[in-house]
Write an enzyme that holds these catalytic residues in place. Structure first.
Site, PDB file in Angstrom:
ATOM      1  N   CYS A 122     119.658  83.736  17.148  1.00 10.95           N
ATOM      2  CA  CYS A 122     120.006  83.240  18.484  1.00 10.95           C
ATOM      3  C   CYS A 122     118.919  83.476  19.528  1.00 10.95           C
ATOM      4  O   CYS A 122     118.661  82.597  20.357  1.00 10.95           O
ATOM      5  CB  CYS A 122     121.330  83.834  18.944  1.00 10.95           C
ATOM      6  SG  CYS A 122     121.385  85.636  19.001  1.00 10.95           S
ATOM      7  N   LYS A 199     133.013  90.179  13.770  1.00  9.49           N
ATOM      8  CA  LYS A 199     132.390  89.945  15.074  1.00  9.49           C
ATOM      9  C   LYS A 199     133.176  88.863  15.795  1.00  9.49           C
ATOM     10  O   LYS A 199     133.220  87.722  15.361  1.00  9.49           O
ATOM     11  CB  LYS A 199     130.925  89.533  14.901  1.00  9.49           C
ATOM     12  CG  LYS A 199     130.195  89.316  16.218  1.00  9.49           C
ATOM     13  CD  LYS A 199     128.729  88.989  15.970  1.00  9.49           C
ATOM     14  CE  LYS A 199     127.973  88.737  17.259  1.00  9.49           C
ATOM     15  NZ  LYS A 199     126.554  88.408  17.014  1.00  9.49           N
ATOM     16  N   ARG A 209     123.462  89.039  26.516  1.00 14.52           N
ATOM     17  CA  ARG A 209     122.792  87.742  26.446  1.00 14.52           C
ATOM     18  C   ARG A 209     121.689  87.638  27.484  1.00 14.52           C
ATOM     19  O   ARG A 209     120.699  86.926  27.285  1.00 14.52           O
ATOM     20  CB  ARG A 209     123.815  86.618  26.573  1.00 14.52           C
ATOM     21  CG  ARG A 209     124.684  86.550  25.317  1.00 14.52           C
ATOM     22  CD  ARG A 209     125.809  85.549  25.389  1.00 14.52           C
ATOM     23  NE  ARG A 209     126.563  85.592  24.130  1.00 14.52           N
ATOM     24  CZ  ARG A 209     127.711  84.975  23.930  1.00 14.52           C
ATOM     25  NH1 ARG A 209     128.249  84.255  24.906  1.00 14.52           N
ATOM     26  NH2 ARG A 209     128.333  85.071  22.765  1.00 14.52           N
ATOM     27  N   GLU A 237     137.289  88.635   6.365  1.00  9.59           N
ATOM     28  CA  GLU A 237     135.845  88.702   6.612  1.00  9.59           C
ATOM     29  C   GLU A 237     135.245  89.960   5.989  1.00  9.59           C
ATOM     30  O   GLU A 237     134.188  89.909   5.348  1.00  9.59           O
ATOM     31  CB  GLU A 237     135.565  88.679   8.120  1.00  9.59           C
ATOM     32  CG  GLU A 237     135.809  87.339   8.785  1.00  9.59           C
ATOM     33  CD  GLU A 237     134.688  86.335   8.513  1.00  9.59           C
ATOM     34  OE1 GLU A 237     133.725  86.676   7.803  1.00  9.59           O
ATOM     35  OE2 GLU A 237     134.792  85.198   9.014  1.00  9.59           O
ATOM     36  N   LYS A 252     132.731  94.463  16.055  1.00  6.17           N
ATOM     37  CA  LYS A 252     132.108  94.199  17.351  1.00  6.17           C
ATOM     38  C   LYS A 252     132.938  93.155  18.088  1.00  6.17           C
ATOM     39  O   LYS A 252     133.209  92.101  17.529  1.00  6.17           O
ATOM     40  CB  LYS A 252     130.676  93.682  17.135  1.00  6.17           C
ATOM     41  CG  LYS A 252     129.928  93.365  18.422  1.00  6.17           C
ATOM     42  CD  LYS A 252     128.551  92.790  18.141  1.00  6.17           C
ATOM     43  CE  LYS A 252     127.818  92.492  19.436  1.00  6.17           C
ATOM     44  NZ  LYS A 252     126.496  91.877  19.209  1.00  6.17           N
ATOM     45  N   SER A 278     127.709  95.542  25.330  1.00  7.47           N
ATOM     46  CA  SER A 278     127.059  95.594  26.641  1.00  7.47           C
ATOM     47  C   SER A 278     128.036  95.636  27.812  1.00  7.47           C
ATOM     48  O   SER A 278     127.852  96.426  28.744  1.00  7.47           O
ATOM     49  CB  SER A 278     126.112  94.403  26.784  1.00  7.47           C
ATOM     50  OG  SER A 278     126.792  93.170  26.611  1.00  7.47           O
TER      51      SER A 278
END
Length: 329
Positions: A122, A199, A209, A237, A252, A278
């Protein structure tokens, strides 16, 4: 028997007794400190939405590494912030890319430091998505299988640079399988995979970001990251990653997903990692700067809650501070 024979407060009556029966303990070695490395020289630029967290260049990052080591934190998670982006994220698997150069220098400066390489596209793509994008009649789509090839190349390049652990965060189907096979074929059979197994497509990623310059330029990531309302899907998952050869399982974000951490802890014997992301960090920092909370007490209580929920390791921007506070106690 019940009260007055049973008095639960007896074991809380002194600091010594409380310590003696404490069930969950934090240690500096539980923490993994994220670090953002960028191109340029002399860079030490604070990230506006994450007070106390900085962009570092290769020539300044030793200051941060020295503080991390001095605090007793033994592991870092490396996020490279390149100056070149393109549709295929070619800087991600460039052996001379910013992440690879950072890993080599970190291992040269601190050979015993556990260097974990985040594996995603990303921040390297000009569109900001975690894989290869194709335009179809229905709009833009992420090509899962083509993305796996590039993610595997990135993992091998990171291992070649000296990364101790590869941490794929892209949420493509089959990403652990693709990376494990690529690492093994390249001779890196002993390099573990710390999978971002669970996630979620979360609002808690906003400040990151900005830090990683990785916001998607169109759409969102809900076709590959998980729906925050789902828990059974988390087990699917995680099981996929276990079957494909993951060595760690990560959840996460952490704070709003402690139930998911506990679900994975109860089901799997692999190490469980919580990512204290964050916005979780920035909310605490903002309230502390206003004088509304006791930052030290809030941080240590929050991290203790994550470990009590079942996390063996915690990726946190509080790592240095938390380690120092624990040493003072």
């Amino acid at each position: 028997m019940a009260f007055p024979v049973v008095r639960n407060r007896r074991l809380r009556s002194s600091a010594g007794l409380r310590s003696l029966v404490r069930e969950t303990r934090l240690d500096a070695t539980d923490f993994i400190m994220p670090i953002f490395i960028t191109e340029g020289e002399g860079v030490q630029e604070e990230i506006s939405s994450m007070p106390g967290v900085y962009h570092w260049s290769l020539d300044t990052m030793e200051r941060e590494l020295a503080e991390i080591a001095e605090a007793g934190v033994q592991s870092v998670m490396v996020f490279g912030v390149p100056d070149h982006k393109d549709a295929l994220g070619t800087s991600a698997y460039d052996d001379n890319g910013i992440t690879q150069r950072a890993i080599r220098k970190m291992k040269a400066l601190y050979p015993e430091l556990v260097v974990i390489a985040d594996n995603c596209l990303c921040q390297y793509t000009d569109h900001g998505h975690c894989g290869v994008v194709h335009t179809t009649e229905c709009g833009a789509e992420i090509d899962n299988d083509e993305s796996l090839e590039l993610l595997a190349r990135t993992a091998v390049s990171q291992a070649r640079a000296g990364a101790d652990i590869i941490a794929p965060s892209n949420m493509m189907d089959g990403f652990v399988w693709a990376i494990r096979n690529a690492l093994d074929e390249a001779g890196y059979k002993n390099v573990p995979i710390m999978s971002y197994s669970v996630k979620y497509s979360s609002a808690y990623y906003g400040p990151f970001r900005e830090a990683a310059h990785s916001a998607p330029q169109f759409g969102d990531r809900r076709t590959y990251q998980m729906d925050p309302a789902n828990s059974r899907e988390a087990l699917r998952e995680a099981q996929s990653d276990v079957d494909e050869g993951a060595d760690f399982l990560m959840v996460k974000p952490a704070l709003a997903y402690l139930d998911i951490i506990r679900m994975l802890r109860d089901r799997y014997a692999l190490p469980i990692v919580a990512y204290n992301v964050s916005a979780e960090y920035s909310m605490v920092k903002a309230a502390a700067l206003q004088g509304w909370i006791d930052e030290k007490a809030i941080v240590l209580e929050t991290l203790t809650g994550m470990k009590r929920a079942g996390a063996d390791l915690i990726i946190t921007y509080h790592a240095k501070d938390a380690a120092r506070w624990l040493r003072e106690e």
